[in-house]
Design a protein around this motif. Structure first.
Motif, PDB file in Angstrom:
ATOM      1  N   SER A 105     -16.763 -55.814  47.662  1.00 39.22           N
ATOM      2  CA  SER A 105     -17.958 -56.701  47.907  1.00 39.22           C
ATOM      3  C   SER A 105     -19.230 -56.074  47.115  1.00 39.22           C
ATOM      4  CB  SER A 105     -18.108 -57.010  49.450  1.00 39.22           C
ATOM      5  OG  SER A 105     -18.099 -56.041  50.199  1.00 39.22           O
ATOM      6  N   ARG A 126      -9.725 -52.364  45.938  1.00 44.55           N
ATOM      7  CA  ARG A 126     -10.905 -53.019  45.394  1.00 44.55           C
ATOM      8  C   ARG A 126     -11.051 -54.232  45.208  1.00 44.55           C
ATOM      9  NH1 ARG A 126     -13.878 -51.098  47.236  1.00 44.55           N
ATOM     10  NH2 ARG A 126     -15.652 -51.241  45.848  1.00 44.55           N
ATOM     11  N   ASP A 152     -23.462 -60.878  53.873  1.00 38.64           N
ATOM     12  CA  ASP A 152     -22.523 -59.845  53.521  1.00 38.64           C
ATOM     13  C   ASP A 152     -21.625 -59.740  54.926  1.00 38.64           C
ATOM     14  OD1 ASP A 152     -20.828 -57.638  53.449  1.00 38.64           O
ATOM     15  OD2 ASP A 152     -22.586 -56.319  52.538  1.00 38.64           O
ATOM     16  N   THR A 201     -14.652 -58.953  51.994  1.00 37.74           N
ATOM     17  CA  THR A 201     -13.906 -57.792  51.005  1.00 37.74           C
ATOM     18  C   THR A 201     -12.608 -57.581  52.180  1.00 37.74           C
ATOM     19  OG1 THR A 201     -14.108 -55.460  50.688  1.00 37.74           O
ATOM     20  CG2 THR A 201     -15.364 -56.132  52.541  1.00 37.74           C
ATOM     21  N   SER A 244     -11.582 -54.540  52.201  1.00 40.35           N
ATOM     22  CA  SER A 244     -11.676 -52.942  51.929  1.00 40.35           C
ATOM     23  C   SER A 244     -11.594 -52.496  53.626  1.00 40.35           C
ATOM     24  CB  SER A 244     -13.148 -52.543  51.670  1.00 40.35           C
ATOM     25  OG  SER A 244     -13.039 -52.621  50.292  1.00 40.35           O
ATOM     26  N   LYS A 245     -12.267 -53.120  54.417  1.00 42.52           N
ATOM     27  CA  LYS A 245     -12.253 -52.820  55.784  1.00 42.52           C
ATOM     28  C   LYS A 245     -11.169 -53.147  56.707  1.00 42.52           C
ATOM     29  CE  LYS A 245     -16.164 -51.125  54.388  1.00 42.52           C
ATOM     30  NZ  LYS A 245     -16.304 -49.737  54.116  1.00 42.52           N
TER      31      LYS A 245
HETATM   32  C1  LIG Z   1     -22.082 -53.602  54.790  1.00 42.15           C
HETATM   33  C2  LIG Z   1     -21.287 -53.541  53.442  1.00 42.15           C
HETATM   34  N1  LIG Z   1     -21.212 -54.440  52.587  1.00 42.15           N
HETATM   35  C3  LIG Z   1     -20.482 -53.831  51.602  1.00 42.15           C
HETATM   36  C4  LIG Z   1     -19.686 -52.787  51.582  1.00 42.15           C
HETATM   37  C5  LIG Z   1     -18.833 -52.578  50.174  1.00 42.15           C
HETATM   38  O1  LIG Z   1     -17.565 -52.303  50.368  1.00 42.15           O
HETATM   39  P1  LIG Z   1     -16.396 -52.876  49.221  1.00 42.15           P
HETATM   40  O2  LIG Z   1     -17.095 -52.700  47.759  1.00 42.15           O
HETATM   41  O3  LIG Z   1     -15.303 -51.620  49.262  1.00 42.15           O
HETATM   42  O4  LIG Z   1     -15.889 -54.186  49.648  1.00 42.15           O
HETATM   43  C6  LIG Z   1     -19.668 -51.973  52.535  1.00 42.15           C
HETATM   44  C7  LIG Z   1     -18.877 -50.622  52.299  1.00 42.15           C
HETATM   45  O5  LIG Z   1     -19.031 -49.625  53.067  1.00 42.15           O
HETATM   46  C8  LIG Z   1     -20.347 -52.212  53.477  1.00 42.15           C
HETATM   47  O6  LIG Z   1     -20.690 -51.478  54.612  1.00 42.15           O
END
Ligand SMILES: Cc1ncc(COP(=O)(O)O)c(C=O)c1O
Length: 488
Positions: free
Chosen positions: A195, A337, A297, A327, A329-330
């Protein structure tokens, strides 16, 4: 320490000392964690003034190669954050590099993680991280999915693929979002490299240098870094335990004419708060009235441990006002990615084109593997397990805070996400607390990294409760309590 100095050279002595130490750190002959000679001692050894040595150390510290710890000395950090455009005493850069250097280089300060490593505690506990616990990543399952995919369709998996992203994955995402009240289709989804890329592309398409972006204050630190790097004017909107104080937004919209409002309505980074339903409706109404896009977001929306979800801003949008990003990611693994943006109309088309000229496409191989992983139901099972584990860790941290942190420390209990936001007792600053805590063996993310205003946030600290098991959380918070008491 013997440092060869040329007293007849045009290079100042402090530069020679700095250059010698820099080369030793970068080459590894001075290992991370090594304590440099005290300035008085080195000055005597080299026959120079103490100020000369102090200046050399200050240069190294500004570049993140060493860190000074009050009452303890100056320690070598890992050399990887070296800004390569910095001119050292004996390197002649080509002129175009010099021009960049004259424009000023970004100084990289040691991260809490580096400070913790340098402190050399035998059992360090890092509560500063913004990612989940890597020990929970479903690495084996993902390996099998990848192997299977490469066996079945290697040609398809290794081609560039669709520039909007792998269509079946976009359809799956649309399907999942529909269950959360967001009516969309694969057509309106663009897969991005996390993201963070969604934030970058959106800001690049909608804003030019100097344009105003409104953000929550505090907000996501790397988001602020991005907006600063793009030369945007960042204006903070105050927050409380119910998210952005949307009541304060209208005068800011009138005064600054922002080109974008950026918000994290669920389990906010860093505060952990959720925006109330009433404020969500107000925000979408204001976006409509003032003709300003909202970037929502939703980085950890699925990590809810209790309570009821409020509708996404995107679900309240009659169409084309809210840009939604999330995303994997978390909720899964950051190394994939893979993130995505949901947006309609001409903006969506501009975004797709901007993504194409930026990086052509996000990894097709990983998208296909992710799609396979999600459709066999493993993603949902992983989410359920992760929620259970993280919920226990959140409870462990809240209990430890209650037990070990002195009165005057305030927290609110988050209903999900990754973070607990600590309001430190009166008079304690996170900048002073961090080195002391690291010496004691625990790191946290200091408040100022999350505020758009330069000097704000010293009385806050962000703690991640997801990256450590409950026993370590207890020990870490006890150490933090000790450090706070010590400073108080
Ligand atoms: C609030 C928030 N938005 C976006 C991101 C971007 O994460 P990623 O590029 O891994 O999806 C993070 C990463 O810590 C985040 O905490």
């Amino acid at each position: 320490m013997r440092i060869p100095l040329d007293r007849h050279s045009g290079t100042p002595l402090y530069r020679q000392i700095e250059g010698y130490l820099r080369r030793s750190i970068v080459s590894g002959s001075l290992a991370p964690g090594t304590r440099l000679s005290a300035t008085r001692r080195l000055a005597q050894d080299l026959g120079v003034s103490r100020m000369t040595v102090e200046n050399a150390y200050a240069e190294l510290e500004a570049d993140g190669l060493v860190a000074a710890r009050v009452g303890s000395g100056t320690y070598v950090l890992s050399p990887y954050p070296v800004p390569r455009a910095t001119r050292t005493a004996d390197v002649a850069w080509p002129l175009w590099q010099e021009d960049l250097s004259a424009m000023g280089t970004e100084r990289s300060h040691p991260t809490p993680e580096e400070l913790l490593r340098v402190a050399g505690h035998p059992h360090p506990i890092d509560l500063s991280s913004g990612v989940g616990d890597p020990r929970l990543f479903p690495a084996d399952e993902f390996r099998k999915v990848l192997q299977n995919l490469l066996r079945r369709d290697p040609i398809g998996a290794l081609a560039y693929g669709d520039r909007r992203g792998y269509e079946p994955l976009r359809s799956t995402i649309a399907h999942v979002l529909a269950s959360q009240g967001i009516q969309t289709s694969a057509e309106d989804i663009l897969i991005t490299a996390g993201s963070q890329q969604a934030l970058a592309l959106t800001a690049q398409v909608l804003l030019n240098r100097g344009d105003v972006i409104l953000v929550e204050s505090p907000t996501y630190g790397s988001g602020l870094d991005l907006f600063r790097a793009l030369g945007l004017t960042i204006v903070g909107v105050p927050t409380d335990e119910h998210g952005m104080q949307v009541e304060q937004l209208e005068p800011l919209l009138q005064k600054h004419h922002p080109k974008l409002v950026y918000t994290i309505p669920n389990f906010h980074n860093p505060t952990g708060s959720c925006m109330s339903g009433h404020r969500r409706r107000q925000l979408v109404g204001l976006a409509d009235r003032y003709n300003v896009p909202v970037l929502e977001d939703d980085f950890v929306g699925d990590l809810r441990y209790e309570g009821h979800a409020q509708p996404a801003l995107k679900a309240l949008d009659p169409g084309g006002r809210v840009i939604y990003t999330s995303t994997f990611s978390k909720m899964l693994m950051p190394g994939l990615r893979v993130g995505f943006v949901v947006a309609e109309g001409p903006f969506h088309e501009r975004l797709v084109e901007h993504k194409r000229v930026s990086d052509l496409a996000t990894s097709n191989l990983i998208q296909r593997a992710l799609q396979a992983y999600v459709t066999v139901g493993r993603y949902q099972a992983h989410l359920r397990r992760t929620r259970r584990v993280y919920r226990r860790r959140r409870d462990a941290m809240l209990q430890a805070i209650d037990r070990f942190l002195p009165s005057g420390t305030h927290v609110t209990s988050p209903q999900g996400g990754l973070f607990i936001w600590l309001h430190l007792p009166e008079g304690i600053s996170s900048a002073e607390l961090l080195p002391l805590a690291c010496d004691r063996g625990v790191a946290f993310a200091p408040g100022p990294a999350f505020f758009p205003a330069p000097d704000a946030g010293q009385s806050f600290a962000r703690l991640s409760f997801v990256a450590q098991p409950p026993e370590d959380i207890g020990i870490g918070i006890a150490r933090l309590g000790w450090a706070i008491e010590k400073l108080a």
